[in-house]
Scaffold this motif. Structure first.
Motif, PDB file in Angstrom:
ATOM      1  N   ASN A  67       0.847  -1.195   0.000  1.00 36.29           N
ATOM      2  CA  ASN A  67       0.000   0.000   0.000  1.00 36.29           C
ATOM      3  C   ASN A  67       0.884   1.247   0.000  1.00 36.29           C
ATOM      4  OD1 ASN A  67       0.637   0.796   2.744  1.00 36.29           O
ATOM      5  ND2 ASN A  67      -0.723  -0.831   3.438  1.00 36.29           N
ATOM      6  N   SER A  68       0.285   2.385  -0.247  1.00 36.38           N
ATOM      7  CA  SER A  68       1.053   3.618  -0.410  1.00 36.38           C
ATOM      8  C   SER A  68       1.853   3.982   0.836  1.00 36.38           C
ATOM      9  CB  SER A  68       0.109   4.776  -0.773  1.00 36.38           C
ATOM     10  OG  SER A  68      -0.874   4.954   0.228  1.00 36.38           O
ATOM     11  N   ARG A  69       1.385   3.599   2.011  1.00 39.02           N
ATOM     12  CA  ARG A  69       2.100   3.933   3.263  1.00 39.02           C
ATOM     13  C   ARG A  69       3.416   3.174   3.351  1.00 39.02           C
ATOM     14  NH1 ARG A  69       3.910   6.958   6.295  1.00 39.02           N
ATOM     15  NH2 ARG A  69       3.144   7.663   8.310  1.00 39.02           N
ATOM     16  N   LEU A  70       3.500   2.006   2.700  1.00 40.31           N
ATOM     17  CA  LEU A  70       4.715   1.199   2.756  1.00 40.31           C
ATOM     18  C   LEU A  70       5.576   1.374   1.514  1.00 40.31           C
ATOM     19  CD1 LEU A  70       3.255  -2.118   4.221  1.00 40.31           C
ATOM     20  CD2 LEU A  70       4.464  -0.299   5.439  1.00 40.31           C
ATOM     21  N   ASP A  71       5.183   2.272   0.616  1.00 38.59           N
ATOM     22  CA  ASP A  71       5.951   2.498  -0.606  1.00 38.59           C
ATOM     23  C   ASP A  71       7.217   3.303  -0.364  1.00 38.59           C
ATOM     24  OD1 ASP A  71       4.635   1.035  -2.461  1.00 38.59           O
ATOM     25  OD2 ASP A  71       3.349   2.655  -3.170  1.00 38.59           O
ATOM     26  N   GLY A  72       7.244   4.070   0.725  1.00 41.96           N
ATOM     27  CA  GLY A  72       8.394   4.909   1.008  1.00 41.96           C
ATOM     28  C   GLY A  72       9.469   4.157   1.780  1.00 41.96           C
ATOM     29  N   THR A  73      10.457   4.908   2.250  1.00 39.87           N
ATOM     30  CA  THR A  73      11.580   4.294   2.966  1.00 39.87           C
ATOM     31  C   THR A  73      11.529   4.572   4.465  1.00 39.87           C
ATOM     32  OG1 THR A  73      12.960   6.247   2.529  1.00 39.87           O
ATOM     33  CG2 THR A  73      13.078   4.426   0.944  1.00 39.87           C
ATOM     34  N   GLN A  74      10.447   5.159   4.953  1.00 40.68           N
ATOM     35  CA  GLN A  74      10.360   5.466   6.376  1.00 40.68           C
ATOM     36  C   GLN A  74      10.267   4.193   7.210  1.00 40.68           C
ATOM     37  OE1 GLN A  74       6.864   8.015   6.183  1.00 40.68           O
ATOM     38  NE2 GLN A  74       8.111   9.800   6.703  1.00 40.68           N
ATOM     39  N   LEU A  75      10.907   4.209   8.365  1.00 39.48           N
ATOM     40  CA  LEU A  75      10.777   3.136   9.344  1.00 39.48           C
ATOM     41  C   LEU A  75       9.578   3.478  10.217  1.00 39.48           C
ATOM     42  CD1 LEU A  75      11.801   0.615  10.815  1.00 39.48           C
ATOM     43  CD2 LEU A  75      13.400   2.074  12.065  1.00 39.48           C
ATOM     44  N   LEU A  76       8.562   2.621  10.181  1.00 37.43           N
ATOM     45  CA  LEU A  76       7.281   2.925  10.805  1.00 37.43           C
ATOM     46  C   LEU A  76       7.078   2.132  12.094  1.00 37.43           C
ATOM     47  CD1 LEU A  76       5.114   2.830   7.565  1.00 37.43           C
ATOM     48  CD2 LEU A  76       6.028   4.859   8.705  1.00 37.43           C
ATOM     49  N   TYR A  77       6.322   2.725  13.022  1.00 37.35           N
ATOM     50  CA  TYR A  77       5.999   2.032  14.263  1.00 37.35           C
ATOM     51  C   TYR A  77       4.572   2.363  14.683  1.00 37.35           C
ATOM     52  CZ  TYR A  77       6.933   6.502  16.660  1.00 37.35           C
ATOM     53  OH  TYR A  77       6.911   7.813  17.064  1.00 37.35           O
ATOM     54  N   ARG A  78       4.040   1.509  15.556  1.00 38.94           N
ATOM     55  CA  ARG A  78       2.709   1.719  16.138  1.00 38.94           C
ATOM     56  C   ARG A  78       2.827   1.659  17.659  1.00 38.94           C
ATOM     57  NH1 ARG A  78      -1.501   0.701  12.303  1.00 38.94           N
ATOM     58  NH2 ARG A  78      -0.794  -0.422  10.440  1.00 38.94           N
ATOM     59  N   LEU A  79       2.100   2.517  18.338  1.00 36.59           N
ATOM     60  CA  LEU A  79       2.032   2.478  19.799  1.00 36.59           C
ATOM     61  C   LEU A  79       0.767   1.723  20.184  1.00 36.59           C
ATOM     62  CD1 LEU A  79       3.137   6.130  20.673  1.00 36.59           C
ATOM     63  CD2 LEU A  79       4.543   4.058  20.504  1.00 36.59           C
ATOM     64  N   GLY A  80       0.920   0.416  20.381  1.00 30.70           N
ATOM     65  CA  GLY A  80      -0.239  -0.414  20.683  1.00 30.70           C
ATOM     66  C   GLY A  80      -0.920  -0.029  21.974  1.00 30.70           C
ATOM     67  N   TYR A  81      -0.175   0.519  22.929  1.00 32.74           N
ATOM     68  CA  TYR A  81      -0.745   0.892  24.219  1.00 32.74           C
ATOM     69  C   TYR A  81      -1.435   2.259  24.168  1.00 32.74           C
ATOM     70  CZ  TYR A  81       3.564   3.626  24.444  1.00 32.74           C
ATOM     71  OH  TYR A  81       4.584   4.498  24.158  1.00 32.74           O
ATOM     72  N   ALA A  82      -1.283   2.981  23.064  1.00 35.01           N
ATOM     73  CA  ALA A  82      -1.906   4.306  22.937  1.00 35.01           C
ATOM     74  C   ALA A  82      -2.931   4.333  21.811  1.00 35.01           C
ATOM     75  CB  ALA A  82      -0.833   5.378  22.713  1.00 35.01           C
ATOM     76  N   ASP A  83      -2.468   4.165  20.589  1.00 31.47           N
ATOM     77  CA  ASP A  83      -3.370   4.137  19.431  1.00 31.47           C
ATOM     78  C   ASP A  83      -2.754   3.240  18.362  1.00 31.47           C
ATOM     79  OD1 ASP A  83      -5.112   4.501  17.377  1.00 31.47           O
ATOM     80  OD2 ASP A  83      -4.913   6.682  17.251  1.00 31.47           O
ATOM     81  N   ALA A  84      -3.157   1.987  18.350  1.00 35.97           N
ATOM     82  CA  ALA A  84      -2.573   1.008  17.428  1.00 35.97           C
ATOM     83  C   ALA A  84      -2.936   1.272  15.979  1.00 35.97           C
ATOM     84  CB  ALA A  84      -3.017  -0.405  17.822  1.00 35.97           C
ATOM     85  N   ASN A  85      -3.911   2.131  15.742  1.00 40.90           N
ATOM     86  CA  ASN A  85      -4.329   2.413  14.363  1.00 40.90           C
ATOM     87  C   ASN A  85      -3.469   3.472  13.677  1.00 40.90           C
ATOM     88  OD1 ASN A  85      -7.287   1.902  15.889  1.00 40.90           O
ATOM     89  ND2 ASN A  85      -6.909   0.753  14.019  1.00 40.90           N
ATOM     90  N   GLU A  86      -2.623   4.145  14.437  1.00 38.58           N
ATOM     91  CA  GLU A  86      -1.798   5.218  13.863  1.00 38.58           C
ATOM     92  C   GLU A  86      -0.387   4.721  13.550  1.00 38.58           C
ATOM     93  OE1 GLU A  86      -0.207   9.773  14.765  1.00 38.58           O
ATOM     94  OE2 GLU A  86      -1.363   8.678  16.282  1.00 38.58           O
ATOM     95  N   LEU A  87       0.004   4.852  12.290  1.00 39.16           N
ATOM     96  CA  LEU A  87       1.372   4.556  11.876  1.00 39.16           C
ATOM     97  C   LEU A  87       2.212   5.816  12.017  1.00 39.16           C
ATOM     98  CD1 LEU A  87       1.059   2.347   8.659  1.00 39.16           C
ATOM     99  CD2 LEU A  87       2.337   1.768  10.721  1.00 39.16           C
ATOM    100  N   ARG A  88       3.342   5.697  12.716  1.00 37.91           N
ATOM    101  CA  ARG A  88       4.204   6.848  12.948  1.00 37.91           C
ATOM    102  C   ARG A  88       5.592   6.575  12.368  1.00 37.91           C
ATOM    103  NH1 ARG A  88       2.138   8.993  18.511  1.00 37.91           N
ATOM    104  NH2 ARG A  88       0.259   7.749  18.812  1.00 37.91           N
ATOM    105  N   PRO A  89       6.236   7.575  11.776  1.00 39.05           N
ATOM    106  CA  PRO A  89       7.583   7.384  11.228  1.00 39.05           C
ATOM    107  C   PRO A  89       8.663   7.852  12.202  1.00 39.05           C
ATOM    108  CG  PRO A  89       6.682   9.413  10.371  1.00 39.05           C
ATOM    109  CD  PRO A  89       5.638   8.853  11.316  1.00 39.05           C
ATOM    110  N   TYR A  90       9.775   7.129  12.237  1.00 38.88           N
ATOM    111  CA  TYR A  90      10.959   7.632  12.934  1.00 38.88           C
ATOM    112  C   TYR A  90      11.546   8.780  12.114  1.00 38.88           C
ATOM    113  CZ  TYR A  90      11.283   3.780  16.302  1.00 38.88           C
ATOM    114  OH  TYR A  90      11.065   2.902  17.329  1.00 38.88           O
TER     115      TYR A  90
END
Length: 216
Positions: A67-90
């Motif tokens: 998908n388009s969110r994984l097309d880039g080179t960003q290293l992504l993470y999710r905070l399962g204890y806060a909001d697991a639906n939000e993808l955040r980049p380092y």
């Protein structure tokens, strides 16, 4: 203007210049680039006397979709204890290539141990010259992120779906279809730890994909 005043004004000008230089922003930090590592560097074991393995068919490996969110080179993470639906980049950690490309490189390398692996263009050439098409493996990368279960504990999460098809006069026939999901613990709760976990999870996914293809 007397000499004392001149010296005082000169000293003030120098002080202001030095203060201005010290206030300049630091050079932006360069993002660290990561991949899956060099692969296995251990020497191949000596071949033991055994019956010849069955010949595995030629296979065409399509480009890995994402998908388009994984097309880039960003290293992504999710905070399962806060909001697991939000993808955040380092901010300062990136992959050297999009994860789908890194995964395809590893998959092609692993499949080549038992198959002749063709890309889309090579497959089309075989079709023109030999009048046939090899079976095609299509993989979709659905999840590729570091998932934080808590502030101090995280995992590398990789999920893919795979479809093996055969070209026939009436259209492609689906031979097999399956999803794969692998979790690997991160050694540290940060970007470098996420890279290690995702690289380890990817290696397991690749091994499972190859075993599944070989079994068809």
């Amino acid at each position: 203007m007397n000499d004392a005043l001149k010296h005082a004004l000169t000293g003030l000008a120098v002080a202001l210049l030095l203060a201005g230089c010290g206030a300049l922003p630091d050079k932006p930090a360069r993002a660290a680039l990561y991949d899956f590592g060099p692969g296995s560097t251990a020497p191949a074991p000596a071949a033991a006397a055994s019956p010849a393995p069955r010949a595995l068919p030629m296979i065409a490996l399509a480009e890995v979709d994402a998908n388009s969110r994984l097309d880039g080179t960003q290293l992504l993470y999710r905070l399962g204890y806060a909001d697991a639906n939000e993808l955040r980049p380092y901010g300062q950690s990136r992959w050297s290539q999009p994860p789908a490309q890194l995964l395809r490189q590893r998959l092609r390398e692993a499949l080549s141990a038992g198959h002749t692996v063709l890309g889309p263009e090579e497959s089309a050439t075989i079709a023109r010259t030999a009048g046939r098409l090899p079976d095609t493996l299509r993989v979709t990368l659905e999840e590729f992120s570091q998932y934080f279960e808590s502030r101090e504990r995280s995992i590398g999460l990789v999920r893919v779906s795979a479809t093996l098809t055969r070209n026939q006069p009436g259209g492609d026939k689906v031979l097999a279809q399956r999803s794969f999901m692998v979790r690997k613990p991160a050694p540290t709760p940060d970007g470098p730890g996420g890279v290690k976990a995702l690289a380890a999870a990817s290696e397991v996914v690749v091994a499972e994909l190859v075993a599944w293809v070989d079994a068809q």
